[in-house]
Every structure is written in C-alpha cells, then in structure tokens.
Design a protein around this motif. Structure first.
Motif, PDB file in Angstrom:
ATOM      1  N   GLY A 232     -37.032  27.342 -51.087  1.00 55.07           N
ATOM      2  CA  GLY A 232     -38.161  26.941 -50.480  1.00 55.07           C
ATOM      3  C   GLY A 232     -39.091  27.617 -50.021  1.00 55.07           C
ATOM      4  O   GLY A 232     -40.192  27.913 -49.896  1.00 55.07           O
ATOM      5  N   ALA A 233     -38.797  28.641 -49.967  1.00 55.58           N
ATOM      6  CA  ALA A 233     -39.790  30.220 -48.641  1.00 55.58           C
ATOM      7  C   ALA A 233     -40.076  30.484 -49.651  1.00 55.58           C
ATOM      8  O   ALA A 233     -41.759  30.311 -49.334  1.00 55.58           O
ATOM      9  N   PHE A 234     -40.700  30.624 -50.513  1.00 52.67           N
ATOM     10  CA  PHE A 234     -41.095  31.931 -51.385  1.00 52.67           C
ATOM     11  C   PHE A 234     -42.137  30.672 -52.323  1.00 52.67           C
ATOM     12  O   PHE A 234     -43.238  30.702 -52.608  1.00 52.67           O
ATOM     13  N   GLY A 235     -41.547  29.019 -51.914  1.00 47.77           N
ATOM     14  CA  GLY A 235     -42.616  28.088 -52.770  1.00 47.77           C
ATOM     15  C   GLY A 235     -43.889  28.054 -51.841  1.00 47.77           C
ATOM     16  O   GLY A 235     -44.904  27.985 -51.682  1.00 47.77           O
ATOM     17  N   VAL A 236     -43.388  28.039 -50.401  1.00 45.97           N
ATOM     18  CA  VAL A 236     -44.178  27.868 -49.458  1.00 45.97           C
ATOM     19  C   VAL A 236     -45.191  29.312 -49.317  1.00 45.97           C
ATOM     20  O   VAL A 236     -46.384  29.032 -49.586  1.00 45.97           O
ATOM     21  N   TRP A 237     -44.530  29.858 -49.654  1.00 47.48           N
ATOM     22  CA  TRP A 237     -45.404  31.007 -49.980  1.00 47.48           C
ATOM     23  C   TRP A 237     -46.697  31.138 -50.810  1.00 47.48           C
ATOM     24  O   TRP A 237     -47.906  31.794 -51.325  1.00 47.48           O
ATOM     25  N   ASP A 238     -46.110  31.309 -52.201  1.00 46.16           N
ATOM     26  CA  ASP A 238     -46.781  30.961 -53.001  1.00 46.16           C
ATOM     27  C   ASP A 238     -48.123  29.905 -52.750  1.00 46.16           C
ATOM     28  O   ASP A 238     -48.543  29.789 -53.930  1.00 46.16           O
ATOM     29  N   ALA A 239     -47.615  28.464 -52.504  1.00 45.46           N
ATOM     30  CA  ALA A 239     -48.798  27.932 -52.148  1.00 45.46           C
ATOM     31  C   ALA A 239     -50.005  27.818 -51.135  1.00 45.46           C
ATOM     32  O   ALA A 239     -50.385  27.608 -50.746  1.00 45.46           O
ATOM     33  N   GLY A 240     -49.925  29.423 -50.379  1.00 44.90           N
ATOM     34  CA  GLY A 240     -50.345  29.917 -49.378  1.00 44.90           C
ATOM     35  C   GLY A 240     -50.670  29.181 -48.612  1.00 44.90           C
ATOM     36  O   GLY A 240     -51.643  29.783 -47.646  1.00 44.90           O
ATOM     37  N   ALA A 241     -49.001  28.997 -47.821  1.00 43.25           N
ATOM     38  CA  ALA A 241     -48.739  28.268 -46.464  1.00 43.25           C
ATOM     39  C   ALA A 241     -48.004  29.559 -45.665  1.00 43.25           C
ATOM     40  O   ALA A 241     -47.824  30.168 -46.513  1.00 43.25           O
ATOM     41  N   VAL A 242     -48.475  28.762 -44.790  1.00 42.02           N
ATOM     42  CA  VAL A 242     -47.491  29.745 -43.272  1.00 42.02           C
ATOM     43  C   VAL A 242     -46.301  29.072 -43.069  1.00 42.02           C
ATOM     44  O   VAL A 242     -45.424  28.086 -43.289  1.00 42.02           O
ATOM     45  N   LEU A 243     -45.323  30.177 -43.564  1.00 37.11           N
ATOM     46  CA  LEU A 243     -43.531  29.514 -42.462  1.00 37.11           C
ATOM     47  C   LEU A 243     -43.175  29.319 -41.411  1.00 37.11           C
ATOM     48  O   LEU A 243     -42.920  29.924 -41.038  1.00 37.11           O
ATOM     49  N   VAL A 244     -42.532  28.260 -41.385  1.00 39.20           N
ATOM     50  CA  VAL A 244     -42.134  28.085 -39.739  1.00 39.20           C
ATOM     51  C   VAL A 244     -40.346  27.721 -40.481  1.00 39.20           C
ATOM     52  O   VAL A 244     -40.062  26.991 -40.452  1.00 39.20           O
ATOM     53  N   PRO A 245     -39.601  29.036 -40.339  1.00 39.43           N
ATOM     54  CA  PRO A 245     -38.299  28.702 -40.006  1.00 39.43           C
ATOM     55  C   PRO A 245     -37.483  28.154 -39.148  1.00 39.43           C
ATOM     56  O   PRO A 245     -38.396  28.269 -37.552  1.00 39.43           O
ATOM     57  N   LEU A 246     -37.304  27.353 -39.085  1.00 39.15           N
ATOM     58  CA  LEU A 246     -36.068  26.117 -37.728  1.00 39.15           C
ATOM     59  C   LEU A 246     -34.490  27.093 -37.856  1.00 39.15           C
ATOM     60  O   LEU A 246     -34.274  26.382 -39.203  1.00 39.15           O
ATOM     61  N   SER A 247     -33.742  26.906 -37.133  1.00 40.12           N
ATOM     62  CA  SER A 247     -32.978  27.607 -37.052  1.00 40.12           C
ATOM     63  C   SER A 247     -32.221  26.089 -37.630  1.00 40.12           C
ATOM     64  O   SER A 247     -31.761  25.174 -36.650  1.00 40.12           O
ATOM     65  N   SER A 248     -30.983  26.479 -38.013  1.00 44.51           N
ATOM     66  CA  SER A 248     -30.030  25.061 -38.424  1.00 44.51           C
ATOM     67  C   SER A 248     -29.103  24.762 -37.555  1.00 44.51           C
ATOM     68  O   SER A 248     -28.714  23.656 -37.280  1.00 44.51           O
ATOM     69  N   ARG A 249     -28.969  25.720 -36.083  1.00 47.48           N
ATOM     70  CA  ARG A 249     -28.548  24.943 -34.865  1.00 47.48           C
ATOM     71  C   ARG A 249     -29.175  24.479 -34.625  1.00 47.48           C
ATOM     72  O   ARG A 249     -28.348  24.360 -33.127  1.00 47.48           O
ATOM     73  N   PHE A 250     -30.308  24.348 -34.229  1.00 48.53           N
ATOM     74  CA  PHE A 250     -31.727  23.248 -33.356  1.00 48.53           C
ATOM     75  C   PHE A 250     -30.690  22.462 -33.358  1.00 48.53           C
ATOM     76  O   PHE A 250     -30.396  21.078 -34.738  1.00 48.53           O
ATOM     77  N   LYS A 251     -31.226  21.115 -31.915  1.00 45.96           N
ATOM     78  CA  LYS A 251     -31.126  19.779 -32.152  1.00 45.96           C
ATOM     79  C   LYS A 251     -32.674  19.644 -32.435  1.00 45.96           C
ATOM     80  O   LYS A 251     -33.089  20.276 -32.434  1.00 45.96           O
ATOM     81  N   GLY A 252     -32.978  18.118 -31.951  1.00 47.13           N
ATOM     82  CA  GLY A 252     -33.456  17.134 -32.558  1.00 47.13           C
ATOM     83  C   GLY A 252     -34.482  17.853 -31.185  1.00 47.13           C
ATOM     84  O   GLY A 252     -36.095  17.948 -31.993  1.00 47.13           O
ATOM     85  N   VAL A 253     -34.287  17.758 -30.190  1.00 50.53           N
ATOM     86  CA  VAL A 253     -35.267  18.351 -29.081  1.00 50.53           C
ATOM     87  C   VAL A 253     -36.402  19.451 -29.831  1.00 50.53           C
ATOM     88  O   VAL A 253     -37.011  20.025 -28.919  1.00 50.53           O
ATOM     89  N   GLU A 254     -35.492  20.660 -29.867  1.00 50.60           N
ATOM     90  CA  GLU A 254     -35.767  21.106 -29.958  1.00 50.60           C
ATOM     91  C   GLU A 254     -36.823  22.207 -31.760  1.00 50.60           C
ATOM     92  O   GLU A 254     -37.503  22.670 -30.937  1.00 50.60           O
ATOM     93  N   ALA A 255     -35.658  21.413 -32.337  1.00 52.58           N
ATOM     94  CA  ALA A 255     -37.159  21.419 -33.710  1.00 52.58           C
ATOM     95  C   ALA A 255     -38.346  20.653 -33.179  1.00 52.58           C
ATOM     96  O   ALA A 255     -39.742  20.919 -33.636  1.00 52.58           O
ATOM     97  N   ALA A 256     -38.529  19.014 -32.528  1.00 56.85           N
ATOM     98  CA  ALA A 256     -39.227  17.937 -32.649  1.00 56.85           C
ATOM     99  C   ALA A 256     -40.523  19.640 -31.848  1.00 56.85           C
ATOM    100  O   ALA A 256     -41.920  19.752 -32.004  1.00 56.85           O
ATOM    101  N   GLU A 257     -39.726  20.524 -30.673  1.00 55.72           N
ATOM    102  CA  GLU A 257     -40.674  20.953 -30.384  1.00 55.72           C
ATOM    103  C   GLU A 257     -41.816  22.329 -31.027  1.00 55.72           C
ATOM    104  O   GLU A 257     -43.197  22.362 -30.976  1.00 55.72           O
ATOM    105  N   VAL A 258     -41.084  22.544 -31.877  1.00 52.77           N
ATOM    106  CA  VAL A 258     -40.991  23.940 -32.185  1.00 52.77           C
ATOM    107  C   VAL A 258     -42.684  23.364 -33.683  1.00 52.77           C
ATOM    108  O   VAL A 258     -43.495  23.693 -34.102  1.00 52.77           O
TER     109      VAL A 258
END
Length: 533
Positions: free
Chosen positions: A76-102
């Motif tokens: 997925g990461a290399f696919g994002v970069w190949d598309a010319g997009a910017v990768l925004v990694p989200l921690s797998s430990r995030f709960k909903g409120v943390e992920a939504a903020e990012v």
C-alpha cells in the motif's frame, strides 16, 4: 557508498526492480511464508497506484494507510508513492478519535485499512468520532475523505474492498500510471508523519522524497544493512523509524524484511533462529527482554541498533559477549530531523552506551544556552540541528514551524552535550515527552484526551520510570465539582479511547494540582509524589 541518483521513491523502486527483480525484500508468515520480490513489489504497488488514480487521487493528495505491520502495508505504501500521493501513516494502536483527528487535519482523501490487533475492524472505530456515512463520503465528520478501503471479507457502510480497488485499476492504463510515478519530483512530499507534541495535539511532520532517501541510505550504510541481511521490522510502520529505517531502508538495500505485527520476546527469538535474522533494531527494553526471556542459541545476528538517550553499558557488553555480535549501534534522530547522529565501527562500549555518536554526513549539530550562544564541549544545552534531513515543516501549521525552525536551525527541545571528539549525548528533554516501550508520549495530548472522559476538571500527566517499558504515565486528576472520579473507570475508558501506550498506568485523585510561581502546574512537585521522586 554515495546514495544512488534515485531522488524519489518510485524511481528507486523501478531501478532496483529492473536490476534485481528476483531479490526477496519481504517475507511474512511462519508456515508457507509470503515472499515478495522486488519485481513483485513493483507490480503490486503499480496495481494499487492505478486503483488510486481511478478513484480520483491526484499528485499531492494525502492517502492514509492504517494497520499493523504486514506485507499489505508495504504494498500500500509503495502504491501511494507510485500514484504521486503523500503517505499518511496511522498507528494501528489508534482509537477512532485519534485516527479521525489526523485524517481531518491532513485532509486525507483515501484511507486504506487492514485488520487491527485481535482482528478489530479499524474503519469501524471511526464511526463514533466521525459519524456515519453521508452523501459522497463514508463519514459525515470527515469531509475530505472520499473513499475507504477495508480488508477483503469485511462489510462496512460506504467502504470498498481491495478487489474493488484492483478492479478500478483496469480503468487506468499502465502508461498513464508510469507517467504519474516518474513525474514525482525530489522535493515533493513523501510522507506526513504524526508526532507527539507538548501542546496536546499531534503535529504532521512533512518529509520530502530526496532527503528521506539520503538519510536512510546513509543510516543503512553505517548499519551495514545490505543484500542477504534478514531484518525483522518491529517498530510500527506508522512510526518514522519503522517506516524509513525499516520498510524503506530494507528495500533500498535489498535486504529481506519481516514485518512484525506485535512484539513478543519468545516469538522474536524463534524468528531469529528459524529465519537466520542478521540485523535487529529496537529500544533497550526489547533487547533486555530478549536476553532475559528467550533462548538464542544458534543465531545469525550480527548487528543490533539500540537507539536511546542512554544504553546501559552492561547491555552492550551482553549483546557483544553473550551473543557475539559484530556491532552494537546507538543513534539519535527525531521525526523533524530524520537521522542526526550515530555511533561508528570501532567505537568503544563507553561511547556506545553514553552517546549517540557523531553527526552523520550532511547534518550539523550545535549545543546552545538559553541566550542562543554556542556552549563549550561538555556543557549542557539545547540541541540544534541543521542539514538536508530537517523537515519542510508541520503540515498546515506555519506558526508552529516557525517556532522550531529559526535561521535554518531546528530547535529540537532536547538537552545534550558534545564530547571532545564531537560525540553527542542526550541528557534530558526540554519538552515533557516521555518514552513508553519505544513510543513517544505527549503528556499534553493524554491530558486533552482524558478531559473528554467527563468526570474531570483538571488532569496532569507525568512520566514515571518503569523497569519493563522505560517510562509509563501517571495521571493526577481533579474531579469536576459534584462528581466523583473513579480511577479504575478512568483507566478503562482510556483503554477504550486511546492507544495503549498512552494509557496511564495509575490515576491518582487529588483535590487540587500544585502550581508554581507563574501559576502553571508544577509537574516537578507531582513527580516527587511518584516512586521516582
């Protein structure tokens, strides 16, 4: 070796896949493991990129990947970069409120999710924080998020599955996708990584393609990571170290990475024995547990990277004497400055244990006093960093960027000294961050989250030494008037609401928080109430 003239991640992947198509760069699983070659990675990343382009992703759009370390995260990461997009990694430990903020703060347009720990559907965590589906988007409270990709077999309102993403890719020609990948420029944003801050809200660190490639090529050169090495990546891909010194460095150097979803000393020991692991990186706690809890006879380990402000000399000796390692390396870096300094081959145990070595080529370090003037060797002051590895800035926050980057120098907020030969020692933090099991924890962020619980008027969090995790949080809380605060209930709420490493290990109810002469909460007085005090 000088870094090859790739300058962007897509060009790096193409060059390596053309020259070494059969080199295995990812393995996963214990029985019938997944094996992904450079050619396979390029092909699968290209399919993801074409799918993203079909969904309307444009150059510079933000695409998030949310899940534990696995082969799909890599693709997925290399696919994002190949598309010319910017990768925004989200921690797998995030709960909903943390992920939504990012997601909200970065204006992310597409979210690719996997299964969380224990099989939890990560996209399902967003509902409580971002609302249900709305016309044209999967979550009403995330207006920029147009598409969510959930794992195969998962049903979620308004979401698509990987098979649908790949079906969409057929609408985009390979020539068009190749043109998009090769159009990425060296100074385009590569990633926006969330980092804890002392203001209570995470900041998005912007890093560009060319500096990231150079920083972690040089890091890998000093580590001696290369073809034939087998490297379990334990640090989460959502963290700068796991993403750049793990995922990217492995592919750049044609080493074989094994993504590790959750650290367990015995399982890791089995991996080391069965897979012939040669390179291992992590905080001192990881190596302590490995030595104490696991049997490592017959291993092939040769290099340990043990990044921390200080590493006990006895640990260095045990790693070299008991395990027979060729090298133990200490290093200093930060999200905002990538790789700053590293110990080198031939450094004695005392240097490795007490310092993070000398600055890497292309990076400069100063130690300054409160007046901003340089201090002589051995005197404590703030660490300032300048060079190619310094971030572009914080996403959408020019004011906060200007606070830390002044006259080209990154003000790290860390306190250190320089030795006579230029070795950098980190002795304290100007900021209040503490580290739990290798994760930075911002007291201000945890305090802000705890105040959402409902029963609290004030919260102050401090780090307390812990023999297993390094430091853990203790929360001193003042209940709202007419409300009783239940420590066990608060901790249970925190476990359900925030990443586990942020959850306070103790909650202490007090009538009032101590303040200093400036009227600010006196955390020194609170620390005096803990075992460390």
């Amino acid at each position: 070796m000088e870094v090859p003239d790739w300058r962007t991640v897509p060009r790096m992947l193409r060059d390596l896949a053309d020259g070494h198509p059969c080199d295995i760069v990812v393995t996963e699983g214990t029985e019938g493991p997944v094996r992904l070659s450079l050619a396979g990675l390029r092909s699968r990343a290209g399919d993801v990129a074409r799918g993203l382009i079909a969904l309307g992703v444009r150059p510079g759009d933000r695409v998030a990947v949310w899940g534990p370390n696995d082969v799909d995260w890599v693709v997925g990461a290399f696919g994002v970069w190949d598309a010319g997009a910017v990768l925004v990694p989200l921690s797998s430990r995030f709960k909903g409120v943390e992920a939504a903020e990012v997601l909200r703060s970065t204006g992310t347009s597409v979210l690719i999710t996997g299964h969380g720990h224990d099989g939890v559907v990560l996209a399902g965590l967003l509902g409580g924080a971002a609302g249900g589906p709305a016309p044209g988007r999967p979550f009403a409270g995330l207006p920029d998020l147009r598409h969510v990709i959930v794992p195969q077999g998962v049903d979620h309102p308004g979401a698509s599955r990987p098979a649908q993403l790949l079906a969409a890719s057929s609408r985009v020609g390979r020539a068009e996708a190749e043109e998009r990948a090769l159009a990425v420029r060296p100074d385009d944003l590569c990633e926006i990584i969330s980092t804890s801050g002392t203001t209570g809200t995470p900041k998005g660190v912007m890093l560009e393609h060319s500096p990231v490639l150079r920083a972690y090529w040089d890091w890998a050169e000093i580590v001696t990571l290369g073809p034939g090495d087998r490297y379990p990546v334990i640090a989460p891909f959502a963290h700068g170290f796991g993403l750049n010194a793990g995922l990217l460095a492995s592919v750049m150097r044609r080493a074989t990475m094994t993504p590790v979803r959750v650290f367990d000393a015995e399982s890791l020991a089995g991996l080391i024995r069965d897979r012939g692991v040669t390179v291992l990186a992590g905080p001192p706690t990881l190596f302590h547990r490995l030595l104490e809890e696991a049997e490592l006879d017959g291993h092939a380990l040769r290099v340990a990277i043990c990044g921390a402000a200080s590493v006990p000399p006895e640990l260095v000796r045990r790693l070299t004497d008991r395990l027979g390692l060729e090298r133990v390396i200490n290093a200093y870096g930060l999200m905002e400055g990538t790789v700053v300094s590293m110990t080198r081959a031939g450094d004695p145990v005392e240097v490795i244990a007490s310092s993070a070595g000398r600055p890497v080529p292309g990076m400069e370090v100063r130690i300054v006093g409160e007046d901003g003037r340089d201090l002589p060797a051995g005197e404590r002051g703030e660490i300032l960093v300048r060079g190619y590895g310094v971030m572009r800035g914080y996403w959408g926050e020019p004011g906060r960027t200007a606070e830390v980057i002044r006259d080209g120098w990154l003000h790290t907020g860390d306190i250190g000294t320089l030795g006579p030969r230029g070795d950098l020692s980190i002795v304290d933090r100007k900021k209040e961050l503490f580290i739990t099991g290798g994760f930075n924890v911002s007291p201000a962020e945890v305090e802000g989250l705890l105040l959402r619980e409902g029963s609290l008027a004030q919260v102050a969090v401090v780090g307390v030494p812990d023999p297993r995790l390094g430091e853990v949080g203790w929360a001193f809380v003042v209940p709202r008037r007419g409300t009783a605060a239940d420590p066990d209930a608060i901790i249970a709420w925190a476990r359900a609401t925030m990443s586990n490493y942020k959850v306070p290990r103790r909650v202490i109810v007090v009538d009032a928080l101590p303040v200093n002469a400036n009227g600010k909460i006196d955390k020194r007085a609170l620390r005096a109430r803990t075992p460390a005090g």
